[in-house]
Each structure stands twice: as C-alpha cells, then as structure tokens.
Design an enzyme around this catalytic site. Structure first.
Site, PDB file in Angstrom:
ATOM      1  N   GLY A  45     -44.337  24.786  -9.267  1.00 27.00           N
ATOM      2  CA  GLY A  45     -44.586  24.541 -10.689  1.00 27.00           C
ATOM      3  C   GLY A  45     -45.398  25.612 -11.373  1.00 27.00           C
ATOM      4  O   GLY A  45     -46.398  26.346 -10.536  1.00 27.00           O
ATOM      5  N   GLN A  50     -50.881  29.878 -16.937  1.00 25.93           N
ATOM      6  CA  GLN A  50     -51.015  30.694 -15.523  1.00 25.93           C
ATOM      7  C   GLN A  50     -50.796  32.035 -15.659  1.00 25.93           C
ATOM      8  O   GLN A  50     -50.941  32.745 -14.803  1.00 25.93           O
ATOM      9  CB  GLN A  50     -50.367  29.637 -14.663  1.00 25.93           C
ATOM     10  CG  GLN A  50     -51.063  28.278 -14.241  1.00 25.93           C
ATOM     11  CD  GLN A  50     -50.582  27.663 -13.097  1.00 25.93           C
ATOM     12  OE1 GLN A  50     -49.362  26.990 -13.156  1.00 25.93           O
ATOM     13  NE2 GLN A  50     -50.940  28.047 -11.844  1.00 25.93           N
ATOM     14  N   CYS A  95     -52.491  24.964  -6.179  1.00 27.23           N
ATOM     15  CA  CYS A  95     -52.130  25.719  -7.360  1.00 27.23           C
ATOM     16  C   CYS A  95     -52.018  27.173  -7.139  1.00 27.23           C
ATOM     17  O   CYS A  95     -52.901  27.678  -6.594  1.00 27.23           O
ATOM     18  CB  CYS A  95     -53.388  25.221  -8.230  1.00 27.23           C
ATOM     19  SG  CYS A  95     -53.309  25.951 -10.040  1.00 27.23           S
ATOM     20  N   LEU A  96     -51.193  27.643  -7.873  1.00 26.35           N
ATOM     21  CA  LEU A  96     -50.978  29.234  -7.801  1.00 26.35           C
ATOM     22  C   LEU A  96     -52.256  29.963  -8.323  1.00 26.35           C
ATOM     23  O   LEU A  96     -52.582  31.072  -8.081  1.00 26.35           O
ATOM     24  CB  LEU A  96     -49.922  29.857  -8.341  1.00 26.35           C
ATOM     25  CG  LEU A  96     -48.432  29.419  -7.843  1.00 26.35           C
ATOM     26  CD1 LEU A  96     -47.423  29.633  -8.807  1.00 26.35           C
ATOM     27  CD2 LEU A  96     -48.565  30.261  -6.653  1.00 26.35           C
ATOM     28  N   HIS A 137     -49.811  17.595 -13.043  1.00 28.26           N
ATOM     29  CA  HIS A 137     -50.561  18.626 -12.665  1.00 28.26           C
ATOM     30  C   HIS A 137     -50.478  19.760 -13.663  1.00 28.26           C
ATOM     31  O   HIS A 137     -51.362  20.277 -14.229  1.00 28.26           O
ATOM     32  CB  HIS A 137     -50.091  19.162 -11.123  1.00 28.26           C
ATOM     33  CG  HIS A 137     -50.810  20.344 -10.663  1.00 28.26           C
ATOM     34  ND1 HIS A 137     -51.786  20.554  -9.799  1.00 28.26           N
ATOM     35  CD2 HIS A 137     -50.625  21.765 -11.174  1.00 28.26           C
ATOM     36  CE1 HIS A 137     -52.148  21.735  -9.567  1.00 28.26           C
ATOM     37  NE2 HIS A 137     -51.563  22.448 -10.315  1.00 28.26           N
ATOM     38  N   GLU A 138     -49.027  20.060 -13.883  1.00 27.65           N
ATOM     39  CA  GLU A 138     -48.751  21.066 -14.929  1.00 27.65           C
ATOM     40  C   GLU A 138     -49.093  20.680 -16.168  1.00 27.65           C
ATOM     41  O   GLU A 138     -49.729  21.518 -17.047  1.00 27.65           O
ATOM     42  CB  GLU A 138     -47.327  21.509 -14.959  1.00 27.65           C
ATOM     43  CG  GLU A 138     -46.823  21.917 -13.500  1.00 27.65           C
ATOM     44  CD  GLU A 138     -47.701  23.107 -13.046  1.00 27.65           C
ATOM     45  OE1 GLU A 138     -48.392  23.781 -13.707  1.00 27.65           O
ATOM     46  OE2 GLU A 138     -47.504  23.023 -11.585  1.00 27.65           O
ATOM     47  N   HIS A 141     -52.676  21.437 -16.730  1.00 30.55           N
ATOM     48  CA  HIS A 141     -53.012  23.001 -17.242  1.00 30.55           C
ATOM     49  C   HIS A 141     -52.809  23.177 -18.828  1.00 30.55           C
ATOM     50  O   HIS A 141     -53.650  24.191 -19.397  1.00 30.55           O
ATOM     51  CB  HIS A 141     -51.938  23.798 -16.526  1.00 30.55           C
ATOM     52  CG  HIS A 141     -52.054  24.414 -15.164  1.00 30.55           C
ATOM     53  ND1 HIS A 141     -53.240  24.921 -14.764  1.00 30.55           N
ATOM     54  CD2 HIS A 141     -51.616  23.978 -13.883  1.00 30.55           C
ATOM     55  CE1 HIS A 141     -53.385  25.025 -13.515  1.00 30.55           C
ATOM     56  NE2 HIS A 141     -52.119  24.737 -13.044  1.00 30.55           N
TER      57      HIS A 141
HETATM   58  C1  QAP Z   1     -48.416  22.269  -8.681  1.00 27.92           C
HETATM   59  O1  QAP Z   1     -48.551  24.186  -7.173  1.00 27.92           O
HETATM   60  C2  QAP Z   1     -48.297  21.198  -7.639  1.00 27.92           C
HETATM   61  O2  QAP Z   1     -52.480  27.903  -2.581  1.00 27.92           O
HETATM   62  C3  QAP Z   1     -47.702  23.504  -8.084  1.00 27.92           C
HETATM   63  O3  QAP Z   1     -51.686  30.356  -1.654  1.00 27.92           O
HETATM   64  C4  QAP Z   1     -49.174  21.040  -6.383  1.00 27.92           C
HETATM   65  O4  QAP Z   1     -46.686  25.500  -6.774  1.00 27.92           O
HETATM   66  C5  QAP Z   1     -47.277  20.269  -7.666  1.00 27.92           C
HETATM   67  C6  QAP Z   1     -49.227  27.833  -4.224  1.00 27.92           C
HETATM   68  C7  QAP Z   1     -49.063  19.809  -5.624  1.00 27.92           C
HETATM   69  C8  QAP Z   1     -46.895  19.285  -6.982  1.00 27.92           C
HETATM   70  C9  QAP Z   1     -47.941  19.058  -5.765  1.00 27.92           C
HETATM   71  C10 QAP Z   1     -50.591  27.585  -3.830  1.00 27.92           C
HETATM   72  C11 QAP Z   1     -48.577  28.908  -3.487  1.00 27.92           C
HETATM   73  C12 QAP Z   1     -48.311  27.093  -4.759  1.00 27.92           C
HETATM   74  C13 QAP Z   1     -51.199  28.337  -3.001  1.00 27.92           C
HETATM   75  C14 QAP Z   1     -47.965  25.260  -6.377  1.00 27.92           C
HETATM   76  C15 QAP Z   1     -50.664  29.392  -2.418  1.00 27.92           C
HETATM   77  C16 QAP Z   1     -49.589  29.809  -2.559  1.00 27.92           C
HETATM   78  C17 QAP Z   1     -48.749  25.938  -5.579  1.00 27.92           C
HETATM   79 CO    CO Z   2     -51.541  24.748 -10.984  1.00 27.06          CO
END
Ligand code: QAP
Ligand code: CO
Length: 175
Positions: A45, A50, A95-96, A137-138, A141
C-alpha cells in the site's frame, strides 16, 4: 514522474492531503509512477503523501494466498471515505515510510469505503481482513497519521529509541 519515498521523521508525512478535483493526465501519471515504486520497494500500500504529494490518492496491491502480488489486484482510490466499520482485528503493521519497524495495531475488521477511480467514477468497496487494514492504514496517511501514532506511550518511546539508533547506524555507513 520520478518519485521517492519520504521517511519518518520527515514532517511532510504530517500534512493533510487535499481532495482531488481534476481527474486528468497529471493524476494518471502520479498513479502510474506510484505503482512501480511500491512494487520495487516491497510495498502493498502507498499513499501519495509518502512520495511528498499531498493529494487524497492511494494505491493497494494485497498479495493472494500464495503471497503473490498481481497487477490485476491493484486498487486505486481517490478521495476515499469510510462509510461504515465494525469488528476488531489486530495485525503486525509496517510502513514504507517507517522502514524496518513492525508492531501490532488494532483496526476495524470490516469496512465499507466510498471512493473515486482514476476517471472520477464513484465506487464502493466492502473490505475485510488485510485489505480492510491496508485501507485504514492508507487513509490515515491522508490525515497525516502514521501507525506508530497508535502505539501506547511506552511502545512509542521504545520505537523512537530503536528508530533513532537505526538512523544513526545508517548515517555512519554512508560516511
Ligand atoms: C501498509 O505497508 C499496510 O518496513 C502498507 O522495510 C501495513 O507496504 C497494509 C514495507 C500492514 C496492511 C498491513 C515496510 C517494506 C512495506 C518496511 C507496506 C520495509 C519494507 C510496508
Ligand atoms: Co504507511
């Protein structure tokens, strides 16, 4: 468009994103650039803030049962609004914009969301499980809210300590 992920504690992430009124080529280019960036960075996501663009735009690509991500499962949401929510689910979120940190967060298990697609058509989606979590979550943001804001005081303090340490280590590697 050349986009980069903005990471915590950059204040940009605290901006409130603005409603999209024009469903034009600029919006399409933004969406088309966000998608490969999300895939390349192993995301499921991504919200426009971001990548430092304060617009109410987000994309989602939830993996299937085999943990595979398919282009066909891409969801683009413009101006999303949650119209109903129920239940409770806990999931270890990441989270990215907060790399290498994951914590259990409580969310609604079932939600209804109204949004527009890239052409401005109104849509409605009923979601549960991981998709429902990702949408919440999004959408956070878009309001400048990060998942770490939902941690208890003690867990947040632990996070800040660990995260600062990690940033310091990253810096010393670059030098
Ligand atoms: C949000 O999160 C989310 O720490 C999206 O080193 C979170 O794409 C949706 C990511 C939980 C549903 C459940 C995080 C990649 C990606 C990191 C992400 C990382 C590399 C997170
Ligand atoms: Co995020």
């Amino acid at each position: 468009m050349n986009l980069n992920i903005v990471t915590y504690p950059n204040k940009i992430l605290r901006k409130k994103s603005k409603i999209i009124e024009k469903f034009d080529n600029e919006l399409h280019q933004l969406l088309d650039s966000m998608y490969p960036l999300m895939i390349d960075t192993n995301g499921i996501g991504l919200a426009a803030i971001q990548v430092a663009i304060a617009k109410r735009v987000l994309i989602l690509n939830i993996p299937d049962e085999e943990d595979e991500q398919y282009d066909d499962n891409l969801i683009e949401m413009i101006n999303p609004i949650i119209t109903s929510k129920k239940g409770q689910i806990t999931y270890q979120e990441g989270c990215l914009s907060v790399p290498a940190f994951y914590e259990d967060i409580d969310r609604y298990e079932f939600i209804s969301v109204n949004f527009q697609d890239r052409d401005g058509s109104t849509k409605r989606l009923e979601a549960n499980g991981l998709l429902a979590i990702a949408i919440q979550h999004e959408i956070d943001h878009l309001e400048g809210i990060l998942f770490i804001d939902k941690l208890s005081y003690s867990r947040r303090k632990k996070f800040e300590k660990e995260y600062k340490k990690m940033l310091k280590e990253k810096k010393s590697l670059k030098k």
